[in-house]
Motif scaffolding. Structure first.
Motif, short mmCIF file in Angstrom:
data_model
loop_
_atom_site.label_atom_id
_atom_site.label_comp_id
_atom_site.label_asym_id
_atom_site.label_seq_id
_atom_site.Cartn_x
_atom_site.Cartn_y
_atom_site.Cartn_z
N PRO A 1 0.84 -1.20 0.00
CA PRO A 1 0.00 0.00 0.00
C PRO A 1 0.87 1.25 0.00
CG PRO A 1 -0.02 -1.07 2.15
CD PRO A 1 0.65 -2.01 1.22
N ALA A 2 0.62 2.15 -0.95
CA ALA A 2 1.42 3.35 -1.09
C ALA A 2 0.49 4.56 -1.18
CB ALA A 2 2.31 3.27 -2.32
N GLU A 3 1.03 5.70 -0.83
CA GLU A 3 0.25 6.94 -0.80
C GLU A 3 0.06 7.46 -2.21
OE1 GLU A 3 -2.20 9.03 0.65
OE2 GLU A 3 -0.99 8.47 2.38
N THR A 4 -0.88 6.85 -2.93
CA THR A 4 -1.20 7.25 -4.30
C THR A 4 -2.69 7.52 -4.42
OG1 THR A 4 -1.63 4.99 -5.07
CG2 THR A 4 0.66 5.78 -5.20
N GLU A 5 -3.07 8.19 -5.48
CA GLU A 5 -4.48 8.51 -5.69
C GLU A 5 -5.32 7.24 -5.88
OE1 GLU A 5 -5.33 11.54 -8.52
OE2 GLU A 5 -3.73 12.85 -7.81
N MET A 6 -4.78 6.26 -6.60
CA MET A 6 -5.54 5.03 -6.82
C MET A 6 -5.78 4.31 -5.50
SD MET A 6 -4.98 1.87 -9.49
CE MET A 6 -3.77 0.93 -8.58
N PHE A 7 -4.76 4.26 -4.65
CA PHE A 7 -4.94 3.61 -3.35
C PHE A 7 -5.98 4.35 -2.51
CE2 PHE A 7 -3.82 3.15 1.17
CZ PHE A 7 -3.90 1.77 1.30
N ARG A 8 -5.91 5.67 -2.52
CA ARG A 8 -6.82 6.45 -1.70
C ARG A 8 -8.27 6.41 -2.20
NH1 ARG A 8 -5.32 6.31 3.21
NH2 ARG A 8 -3.42 7.47 3.72
N ARG A 9 -8.47 6.15 -3.48
CA ARG A 9 -9.85 6.03 -3.97
C ARG A 9 -10.57 4.87 -3.30
NH1 ARG A 9 -7.82 7.43 -9.18
NH2 ARG A 9 -7.64 5.23 -9.76
N ALA B 1 -10.50 0.25 6.25
CA ALA B 1 -9.70 -0.40 5.20
C ALA B 1 -8.24 -0.02 5.33
CB ALA B 1 -10.23 0.00 3.83
N GLU B 2 -7.98 1.25 5.65
CA GLU B 2 -6.58 1.66 5.84
C GLU B 2 -5.96 0.95 7.03
OE1 GLU B 2 -4.31 5.90 5.98
OE2 GLU B 2 -5.62 5.44 7.70
N ALA B 3 -6.72 0.88 8.13
CA ALA B 3 -6.21 0.20 9.33
C ALA B 3 -5.91 -1.27 9.04
CB ALA B 3 -7.23 0.32 10.46
N ARG B 4 -6.77 -1.90 8.23
CA ARG B 4 -6.54 -3.30 7.89
C ARG B 4 -5.25 -3.45 7.08
NH1 ARG B 4 -11.17 -4.25 5.92
NH2 ARG B 4 -10.71 -3.90 3.72
N PHE B 5 -5.03 -2.56 6.13
CA PHE B 5 -3.81 -2.62 5.34
C PHE B 5 -2.58 -2.40 6.21
CE2 PHE B 5 -5.78 -2.33 1.06
CZ PHE B 5 -4.93 -3.21 0.41
N LEU B 6 -2.63 -1.39 7.07
CA LEU B 6 -1.48 -1.09 7.91
C LEU B 6 -1.16 -2.24 8.86
CD1 LEU B 6 -2.11 2.68 8.73
CD2 LEU B 6 -0.41 1.71 7.16
N ARG C 1 3.44 1.46 8.09
CA ARG C 1 3.16 2.71 7.38
C ARG C 1 2.95 2.42 5.90
NH1 ARG C 1 7.33 4.49 4.13
NH2 ARG C 1 9.46 3.80 4.60
N LEU C 2 2.42 3.42 5.20
CA LEU C 2 2.29 3.33 3.75
C LEU C 2 3.64 3.63 3.10
CD1 LEU C 2 -1.05 5.28 3.16
CD2 LEU C 2 -0.74 2.81 3.44
N GLY C 3 3.83 3.08 1.92
CA GLY C 3 5.01 3.42 1.15
C GLY C 3 4.84 4.78 0.49
N ARG C 4 5.95 5.38 0.13
CA ARG C 4 5.94 6.64 -0.62
C ARG C 4 6.19 6.34 -2.09
NH1 ARG C 4 9.23 7.78 3.75
NH2 ARG C 4 11.09 7.76 2.43
N PRO C 5 5.52 7.04 -3.00
CA PRO C 5 5.75 6.80 -4.43
C PRO C 5 7.23 6.85 -4.80
CG PRO C 5 3.85 8.21 -4.15
CD PRO C 5 4.45 8.04 -2.77
N GLU C 6 7.99 7.73 -4.14
CA GLU C 6 9.41 7.85 -4.45
C GLU C 6 10.19 6.59 -4.09
OE1 GLU C 6 7.47 11.69 -4.07
OE2 GLU C 6 7.60 9.99 -2.68
N GLU C 7 9.72 5.87 -3.07
CA GLU C 7 10.39 4.63 -2.68
C GLU C 7 10.15 3.54 -3.71
OE1 GLU C 7 10.46 4.75 2.16
OE2 GLU C 7 8.48 4.57 1.22
N ILE C 8 8.95 3.48 -4.24
CA ILE C 8 8.65 2.50 -5.29
C ILE C 8 9.43 2.87 -6.55
CG2 ILE C 8 6.83 1.27 -6.49
CD1 ILE C 8 6.59 1.30 -3.38
N ALA C 9 9.46 4.16 -6.87
CA ALA C 9 10.17 4.63 -8.06
C ALA C 9 11.65 4.28 -8.01
CB ALA C 9 9.98 6.14 -8.21
N ALA C 10 12.24 4.36 -6.83
CA ALA C 10 13.67 4.04 -6.69
C ALA C 10 13.96 2.60 -7.08
CB ALA C 10 14.13 4.32 -5.26
#
Length: 239
Positions: free
Chosen positions: A171-179, A187-192, A199-208
């Motif tokens: 789970p990452a902090e993206t618009e698709m995830f937040r929709r 749902a967020e608590a279940r994912f975490l 915590r959620l991933g950051r898009p920059e971490e996935i991009a790396a």
């Protein structure tokens, strides 16, 4: 460093946007595909709905003639939620089409030039949900198919100088995830609760991670599914 030209789908938001900025900052040429427009995109951004298979076929053919591509990142995706017993087959067809058709189309359009160069990188964006996540039957099935394509193509292209890998974000902090997963929701608590790092991933971490698999240094890595998920694919948090 050799300057490369990469195609990135779903490039204007989230992981795709973070990756495009990272690649451009490293001196690479980025050609992005997205439905919307973005005057601040760090490269050439093509407005295209990849849900339209015919339009995509024509546009990708033209792009393959305009640019000498070295690789592609298949990042565009679609996720809708259903519990088993309530799976909507039309939604399932949409998810399979959006997650699979562009992945196949981009690779087939760019493959001739990468083969001619004897060098290429294909990175498909998968998901941690393939390990089993409630309400994600259709999305997980589509991404599992992406994993299968990744491994199959890696075998077929291993002697060509083209590597094929996938990055599977948690789970990452993206618009698709937040929709599908509003901040503060159950749902967020279940994912975490599924992520040992909590915590959620950051898009920059996935991009790396994606950028590494596109690099010269990743030349002996192919057919791999790299989970970038805070430990979620290993097991639940002990806390």
């Amino acid at each position: 460093m050799t300057e490369r030209t990469f195609l990135v789908t779903g490039a204007s938001k989230g992981i795709g946007r973070a990756l495009s900025h990272r690649l451009a900052a490293a001196g690479h040429q980025v050609v992005g595909i997205a439905r919307g427009k973005d005057p601040d995109f760090p490269g050439a951004l093509v407005s295209l709905d990849l849900n339209d298979t015919q339009a995509s076929e024509e546009a990708l053919r033209e792009l393959a003639q305009l640019y000498s591509f070295d690789g592609v990142v298949n990042n565009v995706g679609l996720a809708r939620l259903h519990a088993v017993g309530e799976i909507d087959l039309h939604d399932l067809e949409d998810m399979l089409r959006v997650n699979l058709h562009p992945t196949i189309q981009t690779v087939q359009a760019l493959l001739p030039v990468m083969k001619a160069k004897g060098w290429g990188r294909i990175v498909n964006v998968s998901s941690m949900v393939t390990t089993g996540t409630p309400l994600r039957s259709g999305y997980a099935a589509a991404k599992a198919a992406v994993n299968s394509l990744t491994r199959t193509w890696a075998m077929e292209l291993a002697s060509s100088g083209i590597t094929v890998n996938a990055v599977a974000p948690g789970p990452a902090e993206t618009e698709m995830f937040r929709r599908n997963t509003p901040a503060g929701s159950a749902a967020e608590a279940r994912f975490l609760s599924m992520i040992p790092m909590g915590r959620l991933g950051r898009p920059e971490e996935i991009a790396a991670a994606i950028a590494f698999l596109l690099s010269e240094d990743a030349g002996f890595i192919t057919g791999q599914i790299l989970f970038v998920d805070g430990g979620g694919s290993v097991g639940r948090s002990a806390a």
